[in-house]
Design a protein around this motif. Sequence first.
Motif, PDB file in Angstrom:
ATOM      1  N   GLU A   1       0.835  -1.199   0.000  1.00  0.00           N
ATOM      2  CA  GLU A   1       0.000   0.000   0.000  1.00  0.00           C
ATOM      3  C   GLU A   1       0.871   1.251   0.000  1.00  0.00           C
ATOM      4  OE1 GLU A   1      -3.372   0.134  -0.142  1.00  0.00           O
ATOM      5  OE2 GLU A   1      -3.413  -2.049  -0.295  1.00  0.00           O
TER       6      GLU A   1
ATOM      7  N   CYS B   1      -1.736   4.068   7.505  1.00  0.00           N
ATOM      8  CA  CYS B   1      -2.805   3.651   8.412  1.00  0.00           C
ATOM      9  C   CYS B   1      -2.537   4.244   9.792  1.00  0.00           C
ATOM     10  CB  CYS B   1      -2.841   2.135   8.534  1.00  0.00           C
ATOM     11  SG  CYS B   1      -3.155   1.295   6.980  1.00  0.00           S
TER      12      CYS B   1
ATOM     13  N   GLU C   1      -3.564   3.702  13.936  1.00  0.00           N
ATOM     14  CA  GLU C   1      -4.132   2.822  14.956  1.00  0.00           C
ATOM     15  C   GLU C   1      -3.675   3.312  16.325  1.00  0.00           C
ATOM     16  OE1 GLU C   1      -4.280  -1.926  16.107  1.00  0.00           O
ATOM     17  OE2 GLU C   1      -3.000  -1.258  14.457  1.00  0.00           O
TER      18      GLU C   1
ATOM     19  N   THR D   1      -8.137   1.043  18.309  1.00  0.00           N
ATOM     20  CA  THR D   1      -8.973   1.904  17.475  1.00  0.00           C
ATOM     21  C   THR D   1      -8.221   2.110  16.175  1.00  0.00           C
ATOM     22  OG1 THR D   1      -9.832   3.072  19.418  1.00  0.00           O
ATOM     23  CG2 THR D   1     -10.114   4.143  17.293  1.00  0.00           C
ATOM     24  N   VAL D   2      -8.836   1.680  15.066  1.00  0.00           N
ATOM     25  CA  VAL D   2      -8.209   1.792  13.752  1.00  0.00           C
ATOM     26  C   VAL D   2      -9.081   2.695  12.894  1.00  0.00           C
ATOM     27  CG1 VAL D   2      -7.441   0.530  11.706  1.00  0.00           C
ATOM     28  CG2 VAL D   2      -7.269  -0.539  13.955  1.00  0.00           C
ATOM     29  N   TRP D   3      -8.471   3.663  12.256  1.00  0.00           N
ATOM     30  CA  TRP D   3      -9.189   4.571  11.373  1.00  0.00           C
ATOM     31  C   TRP D   3      -9.513   3.861  10.065  1.00  0.00           C
ATOM     32  CZ3 TRP D   3      -7.255   6.277  15.605  1.00  0.00           C
ATOM     33  CH2 TRP D   3      -7.591   7.524  16.115  1.00  0.00           C
ATOM     34  N   ASP D   4     -10.735   4.058   9.565  1.00  0.00           N
ATOM     35  CA  ASP D   4     -11.117   3.511   8.258  1.00  0.00           C
ATOM     36  C   ASP D   4     -10.386   4.239   7.137  1.00  0.00           C
ATOM     37  OD1 ASP D   4     -12.912   1.641   9.312  1.00  0.00           O
ATOM     38  OD2 ASP D   4     -14.572   3.051   9.252  1.00  0.00           O
ATOM     39  N   ASP D   5     -10.251   5.549   7.299  1.00  0.00           N
ATOM     40  CA  ASP D   5      -9.557   6.355   6.298  1.00  0.00           C
ATOM     41  C   ASP D   5      -8.055   6.170   6.431  1.00  0.00           C
ATOM     42  OD1 ASP D   5     -11.987   7.409   5.429  1.00  0.00           O
ATOM     43  OD2 ASP D   5     -11.868   9.104   6.806  1.00  0.00           O
ATOM     44  N   THR D   6      -7.365   6.274   5.322  1.00  0.00           N
ATOM     45  CA  THR D   6      -5.912   6.249   5.334  1.00  0.00           C
ATOM     46  C   THR D   6      -5.405   7.643   4.985  1.00  0.00           C
ATOM     47  OG1 THR D   6      -5.894   5.484   3.034  1.00  0.00           O
ATOM     48  CG2 THR D   6      -5.747   3.795   4.770  1.00  0.00           C
TER      49      THR D   6
END
Length: 64
Positions: free
Chosen positions: A11, A15, A17, A26-31
């Motif tokens: 990628e 990312c 987290e 907690t992980v963000w959906d957006d990069t």
Amino acid sequence: MRVEIYKLEGESRWCLEVIDEYNNSTVWDDTFEIDSDALKEVQRIIRHDGISSLIGPEGDEEWI
């Protein structure tokens, strides 16, 4: 609390987290295009909502 900013293999975007003291993640959906944008986002959340917004429950309790 640990903030992790990383790229997944293959990628090009970053990312974000956050892992709390109880190992809740907690992980963000957006990069993010650049790593500093990810850091700015977590700093914005902490300033706006407080650090407690990123801390889940201790143990096996269900976090709602």
